[in-house]
Scaffold this motif. Structure first.
Motif, mmCIF file in Angstrom:
data_model
loop_
_atom_site.group_PDB
_atom_site.id
_atom_site.type_symbol
_atom_site.label_atom_id
_atom_site.label_comp_id
_atom_site.label_asym_id
_atom_site.label_seq_id
_atom_site.Cartn_x
_atom_site.Cartn_y
_atom_site.Cartn_z
ATOM 1 N N SER A 36 -28.910 -4.059 -32.697
ATOM 2 C CA SER A 36 -29.721 -5.101 -32.059
ATOM 3 C C SER A 36 -28.836 -6.209 -31.493
ATOM 4 O O SER A 36 -29.055 -6.697 -30.377
ATOM 5 N N LEU A 37 -27.812 -6.597 -32.248
ATOM 6 C CA LEU A 37 -26.907 -7.660 -31.782
ATOM 7 C C LEU A 37 -26.118 -7.203 -30.558
ATOM 8 O O LEU A 37 -25.957 -7.952 -29.587
ATOM 9 N N VAL A 38 -25.646 -5.960 -30.607
ATOM 10 C CA VAL A 38 -24.868 -5.431 -29.477
ATOM 11 C C VAL A 38 -25.743 -5.374 -28.227
ATOM 12 O O VAL A 38 -25.297 -5.721 -27.121
ATOM 13 N N ALA A 39 -27.001 -4.962 -28.399
ATOM 14 C CA ALA A 39 -27.897 -4.895 -27.233
ATOM 15 C C ALA A 39 -28.001 -6.276 -26.579
ATOM 16 O O ALA A 39 -27.933 -6.397 -25.349
ATOM 17 N N GLU A 40 -28.134 -7.304 -27.413
ATOM 18 C CA GLU A 40 -28.241 -8.649 -26.845
ATOM 19 C C GLU A 40 -26.946 -9.071 -26.153
ATOM 20 O O GLU A 40 -26.975 -9.667 -25.069
ATOM 21 N N LEU A 41 -25.814 -8.735 -26.761
ATOM 22 C CA LEU A 41 -24.529 -9.129 -26.167
ATOM 23 C C LEU A 41 -24.258 -8.368 -24.871
ATOM 24 O O LEU A 41 -23.629 -8.902 -23.948
ATOM 25 N N ILE A 42 -24.732 -7.127 -24.801
ATOM 26 C CA ILE A 42 -24.573 -6.369 -23.551
ATOM 27 C C ILE A 42 -25.482 -6.967 -22.477
ATOM 28 O O ILE A 42 -25.072 -7.139 -21.328
ATOM 29 N N GLU A 43 -26.709 -7.318 -22.889
ATOM 30 C CA GLU A 43 -27.636 -7.913 -21.934
ATOM 31 C C GLU A 43 -27.069 -9.226 -21.392
ATOM 32 O O GLU A 43 -27.208 -9.543 -20.211
ATOM 33 N N ARG A 44 -26.399 -9.972 -22.255
ATOM 34 C CA ARG A 44 -25.784 -11.229 -21.817
ATOM 35 C C ARG A 44 -24.465 -11.020 -21.095
ATOM 36 O O ARG A 44 -23.793 -11.983 -20.736
ATOM 37 N N ARG A 45 -24.045 -9.763 -20.985
ATOM 38 C CA ARG A 45 -22.789 -9.387 -20.316
ATOM 39 C C ARG A 45 -21.549 -9.974 -20.983
ATOM 40 O O ARG A 45 -20.583 -10.342 -20.319
ATOM 41 N N LEU A 46 -21.572 -10.048 -22.292
ATOM 42 C CA LEU A 46 -20.352 -10.425 -23.017
ATOM 43 C C LEU A 46 -19.635 -9.177 -23.517
ATOM 44 O O LEU A 46 -18.420 -9.140 -23.623
ATOM 45 N N LEU A 47 -20.413 -8.144 -23.824
ATOM 46 C CA LEU A 47 -19.857 -6.839 -24.184
ATOM 47 C C LEU A 47 -20.286 -5.820 -23.141
ATOM 48 O O LEU A 47 -21.254 -6.030 -22.414
ATOM 49 N N ARG A 48 -19.571 -4.710 -23.130
ATOM 50 C CA ARG A 48 -20.025 -3.581 -22.318
ATOM 51 C C ARG A 48 -19.631 -2.285 -23.012
ATOM 52 O O ARG A 48 -18.739 -2.267 -23.877
ATOM 53 N N GLU A 49 -20.301 -1.214 -22.623
ATOM 54 C CA GLU A 49 -19.960 0.103 -23.154
ATOM 55 C C GLU A 49 -18.960 0.768 -22.224
ATOM 56 O O GLU A 49 -18.848 0.404 -21.061
ATOM 57 N N GLY A 50 -18.282 1.770 -22.774
ATOM 58 C CA GLY A 50 -17.420 2.566 -21.896
ATOM 59 C C GLY A 50 -15.980 2.132 -21.917
ATOM 60 O O GLY A 50 -15.274 2.225 -20.935
ATOM 61 N N GLY A 51 -15.506 1.629 -23.048
ATOM 62 C CA GLY A 51 -14.097 1.277 -23.188
ATOM 63 C C GLY A 51 -13.215 2.491 -22.993
ATOM 64 O O GLY A 51 -13.659 3.640 -23.130
ATOM 65 N N THR A 52 -11.971 2.243 -22.678
ATOM 66 C CA THR A 52 -11.035 3.346 -22.504
ATOM 67 C C THR A 52 -10.760 3.956 -23.869
ATOM 68 O O THR A 52 -9.975 3.436 -24.656
#
Lengths: 429, 429
Positions: free
Chosen positions: A56-72
């Motif tokens: 749930s926390l990650v979803a919020e951080l992705i929505e806020r564009r502080l995190l993203r998926e798809g790291g190398t």
């Protein structure tokens, strides 16, 4: 109360469950910063949170564009690449701005601390006065925001470094003697100036230059990662930025770090503060230049342009071993070492860093400084403390201004920019 | 990393859910300490935890006898009295022990910080040497544990205060020059000595006397609650205990606080450390007594018994205005003020506290100290910093030794005594 304590009120005065959520968002952000690329499960294990909470926390951080998926994920053996998390470095930026006696420096960093933008301009803040200085600073900021390197990013804020006593809570410069500023509401003025003509709601933080510089050194300098550091500013004034176990020491009223006005020599030379024998009067840049380049430095306040030029000339003269310039620097270096010894005896840092204009003069200052530090400091046997020259140079304090905003975000103490991200509504908190 | 950060690893190196549980137990304990008497619902609201989590945590803390129900709810209008929570002050005790040049002090506190036991004995630790000193210290501890005032309590541990450089992690005294101790494994020796003949498993912590004293002042002195304080020990040595925002500053290697060897007067009197003009050589208790009572103090190391007697005689002479004793104290006070100014300029504390033997000499030291502090310190206008005399006197460091154990429990960094509580098995964690 120890360094590990989370106050019951939590960050930013939030209470109860909201504080816990803000804390947990910050914990996840920090954990990903440390482990990236990493999976949600790794974050949960490291942060001591359940997987469903982390999701749930990650979803919020992705929505806020502080995190993203798809790291190398190439370097990793486990986990599907698409599920790896990393800091979103393309989304927001933090701006740092230093105003000093003879220059303005603006730096912008992305969320990973990478430098996106750096501009250094000569500017005589003392001659200009607070009002014209704020205009020039705002011009520099709005110019940077319009630059293609920053356009389209959410701006976390502007962290301003000032050589003086600052009330960081209100953004007021209480006394910056070398700028001749006293009681200047810099945070509010600059915030207003940046918001005109185009309305913008960008937080402006104001802090002491030495404190911000030592934070930058701890994050990005060649001693990065050392949690106990002392930094001496090499400007007209000599201030100390002090980091103890990673926490900046500002003092109860923000008046800490005044190493420049510690008396090293009773009945020594008169200081601008009216006292005698202060470190600043013995080894501040102005005190040095009045001896190394007396032909360039007239009586009365040193202008910004003269200062930069006199430093260049002093370096030339020391290189060519002209007159007694090396001896002047040797003596000043010795006093810097004795001043550093006071800091080492009280705070026991891992290292002492000389910044600002001490850096170009360093080759002639450091040997004597280390000798005197060695003679006057009490340190564990076999653990001599070294005097380092900053590799961040005149950008250190501005970098620290930007870094402190990223740190505030990491700690749940900073709201995201209004209207960010632009495409969708920010997640409810 | 800021003061609010909980490291991902959590307290005491625990990881994941266990760390969260330990943190939450500590949070509830601290919250009850702050609000008691209070209900579970109030704790939940203040701590940002759910009521069911708080109920489970409270049950464990009651089982461990750190909390109890039935606080005096008379002063409160809401809640049924039987459901109110408070700290269980009858259950455990923390012991603090100071070893100094001429005395041992033992203090025991209950979980609310109330003093249960206080014993001060003259003892010459320098003459006795480390081994005999450890025996005497163990005797004092085991005697106290057998005393009716402490019998039946679980003992959190023994916090030992030493005037010197201490490795708190290993409990080793690295160098205590005024005791003549170097590389003494005090924590391990004392722990072993306490466990014989009766086997006991009591943790022993060792820390610097000035650091522990300032922690005690912050908790219990007349400046209690001030989070930025500086404390100067008034023994043969002069050390500084420094608290910034409630956190003790020890330095990267535990070598911080050496204000006694900051040079205030180049080419000043020779110090025991070999340097010249150190604060200790100008205003340490031994330096004072050699001038105020030269008839009592012979050359060579000052014995503990002589020290205490010479202080008493100095007080008598100053009271009667004999010879130049007041002038000697006035001069020493002035240097203390200049030393305090160094601390104030760097750390900007709310106040400076003089402890130890400076307390009885205070009436003649403080006026000159405040004058010099005022002249040399840079502080906000209208906010003069005062020089206070400790009201904890020769108990300050020992109280701090005990308080630091209570603080560790509050922060989830300390395990409860083995076999505690005695009647039932301790709750599973």
């Amino acid at each position: 109360m120890g360094a590990n304590e989370v106050t019951p009120e939590g960050p930013a005065g939030l209470s109860g469950q909201r504080a816990v959520r803000a804390n947990n968002l910050a914990t996840v952000l920090r954990t990903v910063r440390r482990l990236a690329p990493c999976s949600r499960a790794e974050v949960a294990a490291a942060a001591g949170l359940t997987k469903s909470t982390v999701s749930s926390l990650v979803a919020e951080l992705i929505e806020r564009r502080l995190l993203r998926e798809g790291g190398t994920a190439a370097a990793r053996k486990i986990g599907r690449p698409g599920l790896m998390l990393e800091i979103d470095e393309d989304s927001v930026a933090a701006v740092g701005l230093e105003v000093n006696v003879d220059y303005l420096t603006l730096v912008a960093l992305d969320l990973t601390g990478r430098e996106l933008f750096n501009r250094h301009v000569e500017f005589d803040a003392r001659a200009a006065g607070p009002e014209a200085s704020v205009s020039r600073m705002a011009e520099l900021v709005t110019g940077a925001l319009a630059d293609p390197l920053l356009a389209g990013r959410g701006i976390l804020g502007v962290g301003v470094a000032v050589p003086g006593l600052v009330d960081a809570t209100t953004g007021t410069v209480r006394n910056a003697p070398n700028l001749g500023w006293r009681g200047v509401g810099l945070g509010a003025s600059l915030s207003a100036a940046i918001a005109s003509p185009e309305p913008r709601d960008i937080p402006v933080l104001v802090d002491n230059d030495a404190t911000l510089a030592v934070l930058a050194e701890c994050r990005d300098g060649h001693l990065a990662g050392a949690l106990d550091l002392v930094y001496l500013t090499g400007e007209v004034g000599v201030g100390a930025g002090m980091l103890a176990n990673g926490v900046a020491l500002r003092g109860a009223s923000g008046y800490g770090g005044e190493i420049g006005h510690v008396c090293l020599l009773p009945d020594g030379p008169r200081c601008a503060c009216g006292r005698r024998g202060c470190l600043e009067a013995l080894a501040g840049i102005e005190a040095i230049l009045r001896r190394s380049a007396p032909d360039l430095v007239s009586d009365g306040p040193l202008s910004g342009a003269t200062l930069a030029r006199a430093v260049r000339v002093t370096v030339e003269r020391a290189s060519a071993d002209e007159g007694d310039v090396r001896e002047v620097l040797h003596r000043a270096g010795g006093w810097l070492g004795r001043g550093a010894a006071v800091l080492v005896n009280l705070l026991d840092p891992r290292a002492v860093i000389l910044g600002g204009y001490f850096v170009p003069l360093g080759p002639w200052l450091v040997p004597a400084a280390e000798t005197q530090l060695g003679e006057h400091a009490i340190v564990p046997a076999g653990e001599e403390r070294r005097v380092h020259l900053s590799e961040l140079g005149l950008s250190a304090a501005a970098r620290g201004g930007a870094a402190t905003l990223i740190q505030a975000l990491d700690q749940g103490r900073l709201e995201l920019p209004t209207g960010w991200p632009p495409a969708s509504a920010a997640g409810g908190q």
